[in-house]
Design a protein around this motif. Structure first.
Motif, PDB file in Angstrom:
ATOM      1  N   ALA A 138       0.861  -1.185   0.000  1.00 49.08           N
ATOM      2  CA  ALA A 138       0.000   0.000   0.000  1.00 49.08           C
ATOM      3  C   ALA A 138       0.901   1.241   0.000  1.00 49.08           C
ATOM      4  CB  ALA A 138      -0.955  -0.039   1.194  1.00 49.08           C
ATOM      5  N   TYR A 139       0.743   2.131   0.957  1.00 50.94           N
ATOM      6  CA  TYR A 139       1.580   3.332   0.978  1.00 50.94           C
ATOM      7  C   TYR A 139       3.034   2.982   1.245  1.00 50.94           C
ATOM      8  CZ  TYR A 139      -2.293   6.698   0.965  1.00 50.94           C
ATOM      9  OH  TYR A 139      -3.370   7.454   0.618  1.00 50.94           O
ATOM     10  N   ASP A 140       3.938   3.747   0.624  1.00 50.85           N
ATOM     11  CA  ASP A 140       5.341   3.737   1.006  1.00 50.85           C
ATOM     12  C   ASP A 140       5.678   5.097   1.623  1.00 50.85           C
ATOM     13  OD1 ASP A 140       5.441   5.442  -1.182  1.00 50.85           O
ATOM     14  OD2 ASP A 140       6.747   4.155  -2.391  1.00 50.85           O
ATOM     15  N   VAL A 141       6.893   5.245   2.124  1.00 49.60           N
ATOM     16  CA  VAL A 141       7.237   6.488   2.816  1.00 49.60           C
ATOM     17  C   VAL A 141       7.194   7.698   1.877  1.00 49.60           C
ATOM     18  CG1 VAL A 141       9.001   7.693   4.156  1.00 49.60           C
ATOM     19  CG2 VAL A 141       8.520   5.269   4.609  1.00 49.60           C
ATOM     20  N   PRO A 142       7.758   7.629   0.665  1.00 51.87           N
ATOM     21  CA  PRO A 142       7.629   8.789  -0.223  1.00 51.87           C
ATOM     22  C   PRO A 142       6.176   9.161  -0.506  1.00 51.87           C
ATOM     23  CG  PRO A 142       9.344   7.338  -1.036  1.00 51.87           C
ATOM     24  CD  PRO A 142       8.654   6.611   0.073  1.00 51.87           C
ATOM     25  N   GLY A 143       5.306   8.156  -0.641  1.00 44.90           N
ATOM     26  CA  GLY A 143       3.896   8.437  -0.879  1.00 44.90           C
ATOM     27  C   GLY A 143       3.236   9.139   0.287  1.00 44.90           C
ATOM     28  N   ILE A 144       3.613   8.769   1.502  1.00 44.31           N
ATOM     29  CA  ILE A 144       3.073   9.429   2.695  1.00 44.31           C
ATOM     30  C   ILE A 144       3.534  10.878   2.753  1.00 44.31           C
ATOM     31  CG2 ILE A 144       3.137   9.427   5.223  1.00 44.31           C
ATOM     32  CD1 ILE A 144       3.408   6.333   5.023  1.00 44.31           C
ATOM     33  N   VAL A 145       4.812  11.089   2.462  1.00 45.47           N
ATOM     34  CA  VAL A 145       5.355  12.449   2.474  1.00 45.47           C
ATOM     35  C   VAL A 145       4.706  13.297   1.388  1.00 45.47           C
ATOM     36  CG1 VAL A 145       7.443  13.824   2.151  1.00 45.47           C
ATOM     37  CG2 VAL A 145       7.538  11.711   3.499  1.00 45.47           C
ATOM     38  N   GLU A 146       4.622  12.760   0.172  1.00 48.31           N
ATOM     39  CA  GLU A 146       4.025  13.510  -0.940  1.00 48.31           C
ATOM     40  C   GLU A 146       2.561  13.847  -0.682  1.00 48.31           C
ATOM     41  OE1 GLU A 146       4.669  10.919  -4.203  1.00 48.31           O
ATOM     42  OE2 GLU A 146       6.861  11.184  -4.191  1.00 48.31           O
TER      43      GLU A 146
END
Length: 303
Positions: A138-146
């Motif tokens: 599902a989410y990765d860290v860059p996706g959470i930040v973006e």
């Protein structure tokens, strides 16, 4: 004079589910635009130090049941109706979900001025032979930040008889490290687990949960931004002595009467390290189907 404490919320991109689908089909960039315009809270933790979060990440793991109904969460629009009701209640701080649900709610304007905890590892599909190999699908860290979201949540099930466990541990440890470096909260939900036939069962004894806490809070290169997400079990006073990390308790899929469930939550919420609730099925599918009343009761326990 206008109340500067009340944020001015943007209009939702969509007002109906048909409009959500139309935006997704013709204007997928609307998601990024809505994320950029979304009113965000100044901090993850409110002034009172308590959090009330609604969870909706079970469907992505193939788990659609609630209170004995195998297909309770099969209808996405019904689930969204229930989530929108819950998120609109006073005292509800935010959402824990995968991108599909979070972005539907985003387009519908339901995530304004809310914290969002992004669900990360959903690869261990319920009932599968690879359930313990719980990869980040599902989410990765860059996706959470973006996305401008506040935290990443990961499930860490520890089965000493399954060699896939160590791969899940390594994956979760990297996520904790990367979230910390990005200035985001890492929420770890640990269990000691075992197989009963093809079914994975979590050890909900005090000793099992204590062991899971020690393993879960030890992963990653820093625990500065790590929170725990833990079940309510017997002898919670002793269980919570296992950690100094801030903790949200989970609701699970209760089988007891609501009053009995609420009483166990109330006792756990009185413990110093427990800072609130993350509840999904118990509030979204209450026995009397009154989502608003169930959520209001939970909020009254948290605050």
């Amino acid at each position: 004079m206008p109340d500067t404490q009340t944020p001015v919320l943007p209009a939702p991109r969509a007002r109906t589910y048909a409009e959500v689908t139309e935006l997704r089909a013709r204007h997928p960039e609307a998601v990024a635009a809505a994320l950029a315009d979304r009113v965000r809270r100044p901090s993850f933790v409110p002034e009172d130090g308590r959090l009330m979060v609604v969870a909706a990440d079970h469907p992505a793991r193939g788990a659609l049941s609630a209170r004995g109904r195998a297909d309770a969460m099969a209808s996405r629009t019904e689930l969204l109706d229930r989530l929108r009701t819950a998120l609109a209640r006073p005292g509800v701080d935010g959402l824990l979900a995968t991108a599909d649900i979070a972005e539907d709610l985003l387009l519908l304007g339901a995530l304004e001025d809310k914290v969002v905890i992004a669900s990360m590892n959903r690869g261990g599909l319920a009932g599968s032979v690879f359930e313990m190999d719980d990869r980040m699908t599902a989410y990765d860290v860059p996706g959470i930040v973006e996305s401008g979201f506040d935290a990443g949540k990961m499930l860490l099930r520890i089965d000493r008889d399954d060699p896939s466990t160590v791969a899940t541990m390594e994956t979760c440890a990297k996520a904790v490290t990367d979230l910390n470096r990005a200035g985001k909260v890492a929420m770890v939900e640990p269990f000691v687990s075992f197989r009963d036939g093809r079914k994975v069962v979590n050890d909900l004894s005090p000793e099992g949960v204590i062991t899971s806490i020690h393993v879960g809070q030890g992963i990653g290169a820093s625990s500065a931004r790590t929170w725990m997400k833990l079940p309510v079990v017997d002898d919670m006073e002793r269980v919570m002595e296992a950690t100094t990390l801030p903790t949200l308790i989970l609701g699970g899929d209760p089988v007891a009467a609501p009053d009995a469930t609420y009483e166990t939550w109330r006792r756990a919420l009185a413990l110093p390290a427990v800072r609130g609730l993350v509840v999904g099925r118990a509030l979204l599918f209450p026995p009397d189907d009154d989502v608003a009343a169930a959520v209001d009761t939970a909020v009254s326990l948290v605050r």
